[in-house]
Design a protein around this motif. Structure first.
Motif, short mmCIF file in Angstrom:
data_model
loop_
_atom_site.label_atom_id
_atom_site.label_comp_id
_atom_site.label_asym_id
_atom_site.label_seq_id
_atom_site.Cartn_x
_atom_site.Cartn_y
_atom_site.Cartn_z
N GLY A 97 0.82 -1.21 0.00
CA GLY A 97 0.00 0.00 0.00
C GLY A 97 0.85 1.26 0.00
O GLY A 97 1.84 1.35 0.73
N ALA A 98 0.45 2.20 -0.82
CA ALA A 98 1.24 3.43 -1.00
C ALA A 98 1.38 4.22 0.30
O ALA A 98 2.45 4.76 0.59
CB ALA A 98 0.61 4.31 -2.08
N GLN A 99 0.32 4.27 1.10
CA GLN A 99 0.37 5.05 2.33
C GLN A 99 1.37 4.47 3.33
O GLN A 99 2.17 5.21 3.91
CB GLN A 99 -1.02 5.13 2.96
CG GLN A 99 -1.06 6.02 4.19
CD GLN A 99 -2.49 6.23 4.70
OE1 GLN A 99 -3.45 5.96 3.99
NE2 GLN A 99 -2.61 6.70 5.92
N ASP A 100 1.34 3.15 3.53
CA ASP A 100 2.29 2.53 4.47
C ASP A 100 3.72 2.66 3.97
O ASP A 100 4.63 2.90 4.77
CB ASP A 100 1.93 1.06 4.70
CG ASP A 100 0.75 0.89 5.65
OD1 ASP A 100 0.38 1.87 6.33
OD2 ASP A 100 0.20 -0.21 5.70
N VAL A 101 3.93 2.49 2.68
CA VAL A 101 5.29 2.62 2.14
C VAL A 101 5.79 4.05 2.32
O VAL A 101 6.93 4.27 2.74
CB VAL A 101 5.36 2.16 0.67
CG1 VAL A 101 6.71 2.48 0.06
CG2 VAL A 101 5.08 0.66 0.58
N ALA A 102 4.94 5.03 2.07
CA ALA A 102 5.34 6.43 2.25
C ALA A 102 5.67 6.73 3.72
O ALA A 102 6.60 7.47 4.02
CB ALA A 102 4.24 7.36 1.75
N GLU A 103 4.90 6.11 4.63
CA GLU A 103 5.11 6.34 6.06
C GLU A 103 6.39 5.68 6.56
O GLU A 103 7.16 6.30 7.30
CB GLU A 103 3.91 5.79 6.85
CG GLU A 103 4.03 6.01 8.35
CD GLU A 103 2.82 5.48 9.11
OE1 GLU A 103 2.96 5.28 10.32
OE2 GLU A 103 1.76 5.27 8.49
N TYR A 104 6.64 4.45 6.16
CA TYR A 104 7.78 3.70 6.69
C TYR A 104 9.08 3.91 5.90
O TYR A 104 10.16 3.64 6.41
CB TYR A 104 7.46 2.20 6.73
CG TYR A 104 6.37 1.87 7.72
CD1 TYR A 104 6.50 2.20 9.07
CD2 TYR A 104 5.21 1.24 7.31
CE1 TYR A 104 5.50 1.90 9.97
CE2 TYR A 104 4.20 0.93 8.21
CZ TYR A 104 4.36 1.27 9.54
OH TYR A 104 3.37 0.98 10.44
N TYR A 105 8.96 4.36 4.67
CA TYR A 105 10.15 4.55 3.82
C TYR A 105 10.12 5.97 3.25
O TYR A 105 9.87 6.18 2.06
CB TYR A 105 10.17 3.53 2.68
CG TYR A 105 10.15 2.10 3.16
CD1 TYR A 105 11.32 1.44 3.49
CD2 TYR A 105 8.94 1.40 3.29
CE1 TYR A 105 11.31 0.13 3.94
CE2 TYR A 105 8.92 0.09 3.74
CZ TYR A 105 10.10 -0.53 4.07
OH TYR A 105 10.08 -1.83 4.51
N PRO A 106 10.38 6.99 4.09
CA PRO A 106 10.21 8.37 3.65
C PRO A 106 11.22 8.83 2.59
O PRO A 106 10.92 9.72 1.81
CB PRO A 106 10.37 9.18 4.94
CG PRO A 106 11.14 8.30 5.85
CD PRO A 106 10.77 6.90 5.49
N ASP A 107 12.41 8.24 2.56
CA ASP A 107 13.42 8.68 1.61
C ASP A 107 14.16 7.47 1.02
O ASP A 107 15.32 7.23 1.33
CB ASP A 107 14.42 9.62 2.30
CG ASP A 107 15.37 10.27 1.32
OD1 ASP A 107 15.04 10.36 0.12
OD2 ASP A 107 16.46 10.68 1.76
#
Length: 117
Positions: A97-107
C-alpha cells in the motif's frame, strides 16, 4: 534450501533478515518487508543508506533470511540507481500500500537485491 524458502515466502508479509555487524562482527536480526520478482528478493532499508543493516551489508554482503521456519543464505547486492530503486518502491507500494510505504520509507534512495538461486 532455496525451494523451501521460496515456498515459505508465499504466505509471508515479512521475513527475518540477519546481517553481520561491520564493527562488532556480531549477527543482528530484524523483521523486514520484501518483494519477490523474477527469482530475486528486494529489500528497502527504512532509513535508506543511513540504515545500520544496509551499512553492514555494504561491508559484509553475506546475509541470512528466514520465513516460516525456512532459512536461506545469500549475498546482498546494493541497488543505488534511482530508476531501479524507484521500481522496487513501486513494487513495495503494490504489495503493502502506498500510504504505508510512504510512512515507513520516507526517503528510499537505495535498495538491496538478493538472488534466489
Amino acid at each position: 534450501m532455496a525451494a523451501d524458502f521460496t515456498k515459505a515466502l508465499k504466505n509471508a508479509s515479512e521475513i527475518e533478515l540477519t546481517t553481520t555487524g561491520r564493527v562488532t562482527g556480531r549477527e543482528s536480526s530484524r523483521p523486514v518487508w520484501f518483494v519477490q520478482e523474477d527469482g530475486r528478493l528486494f529489500l528497502l532499508p527504512v532509513a535508506g543508506s543511513a540504515s545500520q543493516w544496509y551499512k553492514n551489508l555494504l561491508q559484509k554482503p553475506a546475509l541470512k533470511l528466514a520465513a516460516a521456519g525456512a532459512q536461506y543464505a545469500a549475498k546482498a547486492k546494493p541497488i543505488t540507481d534511482s530508476d531501479q530503486v524507484g521500481q522496487v518502491v513501486s513494487n513495495f507500494r503494490a504489495k503493502y500500500g502506498a500510504q504505508d510505504v510512504a510512512e515507513y520509507y520516507p526517503d528510499p534512495e537505495v535498495a538491496i537485491e538478493v538472488p534466489l538461486a
